[in-house]
Design a protein around this motif. Sequence first.
Motif, PDB file in Angstrom:
ATOM      1  N   LYS A 193     -16.671  11.177  -7.778  1.00  0.00           N
ATOM      2  CA  LYS A 193     -15.846  12.389  -7.716  1.00  0.00           C
ATOM      3  C   LYS A 193     -16.010  13.093  -6.375  1.00  0.00           C
ATOM      4  N   GLU A 194     -17.245  13.127  -5.875  1.00  0.00           N
ATOM      5  CA  GLU A 194     -17.512  13.780  -4.596  1.00  0.00           C
ATOM      6  C   GLU A 194     -16.837  13.030  -3.441  1.00  0.00           C
ATOM      7  N   GLU A 195     -16.942  11.695  -3.472  1.00  0.00           N
ATOM      8  CA  GLU A 195     -16.314  10.883  -2.433  1.00  0.00           C
ATOM      9  C   GLU A 195     -14.797  11.004  -2.484  1.00  0.00           C
ATOM     10  N   ASP A 196     -14.241  11.024  -3.699  1.00  0.00           N
ATOM     11  CA  ASP A 196     -12.799  11.158  -3.862  1.00  0.00           C
ATOM     12  C   ASP A 196     -12.321  12.498  -3.302  1.00  0.00           C
ATOM     13  N   ALA A 197     -13.088  13.563  -3.553  1.00  0.00           N
ATOM     14  CA  ALA A 197     -12.728  14.892  -3.042  1.00  0.00           C
ATOM     15  C   ALA A 197     -12.794  14.924  -1.517  1.00  0.00           C
ATOM     16  N   LEU A 198     -13.801  14.286  -0.935  1.00  0.00           N
ATOM     17  CA  LEU A 198     -13.926  14.231   0.523  1.00  0.00           C
ATOM     18  C   LEU A 198     -12.770  13.448   1.135  1.00  0.00           C
ATOM     19  N   ALA A 199     -12.425  12.317   0.535  1.00  0.00           N
ATOM     20  CA  ALA A 199     -11.296  11.528   1.019  1.00  0.00           C
ATOM     21  C   ALA A 199     -10.005  12.346   0.944  1.00  0.00           C
ATOM     22  N   ALA A 200      -9.797  13.039  -0.164  1.00  0.00           N
ATOM     23  CA  ALA A 200      -8.589  13.851  -0.328  1.00  0.00           C
ATOM     24  C   ALA A 200      -8.533  14.953   0.730  1.00  0.00           C
ATOM     25  N   ALA A 201      -9.673  15.544   1.042  1.00  0.00           N
ATOM     26  CA  ALA A 201      -9.717  16.582   2.075  1.00  0.00           C
ATOM     27  C   ALA A 201      -9.349  16.012   3.443  1.00  0.00           C
ATOM     28  N   GLN A 202      -9.587  14.718   3.630  1.00  0.00           N
ATOM     29  CA  GLN A 202      -9.251  14.052   4.887  1.00  0.00           C
ATOM     30  C   GLN A 202      -7.837  13.477   4.869  1.00  0.00           C
ATOM     31  N   GLY A 203      -7.145  13.568   3.720  1.00  0.00           N
ATOM     32  CA  GLY A 203      -5.746  13.143   3.636  1.00  0.00           C
ATOM     33  C   GLY A 203      -5.509  11.727   3.162  1.00  0.00           C
ATOM     34  N   TRP A 204      -6.500  11.114   2.523  1.00  0.00           N
ATOM     35  CA  TRP A 204      -6.309   9.747   2.041  1.00  0.00           C
ATOM     36  C   TRP A 204      -6.975   9.569   0.686  1.00  0.00           C
ATOM     37  N   SER A 205      -6.654   8.454   0.044  1.00  0.00           N
ATOM     38  CA  SER A 205      -7.278   8.100  -1.232  1.00  0.00           C
ATOM     39  C   SER A 205      -7.352   6.584  -1.330  1.00  0.00           C
ATOM     40  N   LEU A 206      -8.230   6.121  -2.190  1.00  0.00           N
ATOM     41  CA  LEU A 206      -8.397   4.688  -2.431  1.00  0.00           C
ATOM     42  C   LEU A 206      -7.853   4.408  -3.816  1.00  0.00           C
ATOM     43  N   ASN A 207      -6.931   3.450  -3.920  1.00  0.00           N
ATOM     44  CA  ASN A 207      -6.219   3.234  -5.181  1.00  0.00           C
ATOM     45  C   ASN A 207      -6.068   1.766  -5.520  1.00  0.00           C
ATOM     46  N   HIS A 208      -5.995   1.487  -6.832  1.00  0.00           N
ATOM     47  CA  HIS A 208      -5.587   0.178  -7.314  1.00  0.00           C
ATOM     48  C   HIS A 208      -4.063   0.160  -7.265  1.00  0.00           C
ATOM     49  N   VAL A 209      -3.485  -0.858  -6.624  1.00  0.00           N
ATOM     50  CA  VAL A 209      -2.033  -0.978  -6.506  1.00  0.00           C
ATOM     51  C   VAL A 209      -1.652  -2.394  -6.931  1.00  0.00           C
ATOM     52  N   PHE A 210      -0.592  -2.505  -7.728  1.00  0.00           N
ATOM     53  CA  PHE A 210      -0.127  -3.824  -8.152  1.00  0.00           C
ATOM     54  C   PHE A 210       0.782  -4.394  -7.077  1.00  0.00           C
ATOM     55  N   ASP A 211       0.404  -5.547  -6.533  1.00  0.00           N
ATOM     56  CA  ASP A 211       1.157  -6.221  -5.474  1.00  0.00           C
ATOM     57  C   ASP A 211       2.157  -7.171  -6.124  1.00  0.00           C
ATOM     58  N   LEU A 212       3.433  -6.844  -6.019  1.00  0.00           N
ATOM     59  CA  LEU A 212       4.477  -7.657  -6.654  1.00  0.00           C
ATOM     60  C   LEU A 212       4.621  -9.028  -6.004  1.00  0.00           C
ATOM     61  N   SER A 213       4.206  -9.163  -4.744  1.00  0.00           N
ATOM     62  CA  SER A 213       4.345 -10.465  -4.085  1.00  0.00           C
ATOM     63  C   SER A 213       3.307 -11.466  -4.586  1.00  0.00           C
ATOM     64  N   THR A 214       2.167 -10.980  -5.068  1.00  0.00           N
ATOM     65  CA  THR A 214       1.125 -11.881  -5.574  1.00  0.00           C
ATOM     66  C   THR A 214       0.896 -11.741  -7.076  1.00  0.00           C
ATOM     67  N   GLU A 265       0.045   3.472   6.090  1.00  0.00           N
ATOM     68  CA  GLU A 265      -0.375   2.890   7.364  1.00  0.00           C
ATOM     69  C   GLU A 265      -1.172   3.892   8.202  1.00  0.00           C
ATOM     70  N   THR A 266      -0.701   5.128   8.267  1.00  0.00           N
ATOM     71  CA  THR A 266      -1.406   6.170   9.012  1.00  0.00           C
ATOM     72  C   THR A 266      -2.780   6.430   8.404  1.00  0.00           C
ATOM     73  N   ALA A 267      -2.831   6.502   7.077  1.00  0.00           N
ATOM     74  CA  ALA A 267      -4.109   6.738   6.398  1.00  0.00           C
ATOM     75  C   ALA A 267      -5.074   5.587   6.636  1.00  0.00           C
ATOM     76  N   ALA A 268      -4.570   4.351   6.593  1.00  0.00           N
ATOM     77  CA  ALA A 268      -5.428   3.186   6.819  1.00  0.00           C
ATOM     78  C   ALA A 268      -5.990   3.190   8.238  1.00  0.00           C
ATOM     79  N   HIS A 269      -5.164   3.528   9.219  1.00  0.00           N
ATOM     80  CA  HIS A 269      -5.648   3.610  10.601  1.00  0.00           C
ATOM     81  C   HIS A 269      -6.736   4.669  10.734  1.00  0.00           C
ATOM     82  N   PHE A 270      -6.551   5.802  10.065  1.00  0.00           N
ATOM     83  CA  PHE A 270      -7.554   6.865  10.097  1.00  0.00           C
ATOM     84  C   PHE A 270      -8.878   6.367   9.529  1.00  0.00           C
ATOM     85  N   VAL A 271      -8.813   5.696   8.388  1.00  0.00           N
ATOM     86  CA  VAL A 271     -10.035   5.200   7.736  1.00  0.00           C
ATOM     87  C   VAL A 271     -10.720   4.147   8.612  1.00  0.00           C
ATOM     88  N   VAL A 272      -9.950   3.261   9.211  1.00  0.00           N
ATOM     89  CA  VAL A 272     -10.536   2.252  10.111  1.00  0.00           C
ATOM     90  C   VAL A 272     -11.242   2.931  11.279  1.00  0.00           C
TER      91      VAL A 272
END
Length: 76
Positions: free
Chosen positions: A9-30, A44-51
């Motif tokens: 919960k703490e990590e999720d709140a910190l990520a949200a404060a930074q403008g991103w989140s980590l999620n399970h997403v269903f990939d229709l191509s696979t 894409e912007t959020a991923a670049h920030f996290v990297v």
Amino acid sequence: MSNLGLLSKEEDALAAAQGWSLNHVFDLSTNKWRVMVLGMPSAETAAHFVVNQARNGHPLATKALRLVMHGPERKK
């Protein structure tokens, strides 16, 4: 989309404060679930920030990238 079990919960709140989140997403191509960084204004912007944060040694960003690359640990 769900982020159940990926971050504390703490990590999720910190990520949200930074403008991103980590999620399970269903990939229709696979037809499989995968972990992705999502955020505003785009995933894409959020991923670049996290990297960039991970490159600078931020532990939460490093954890997020590990989860994106290898997925959550499976309970045996």
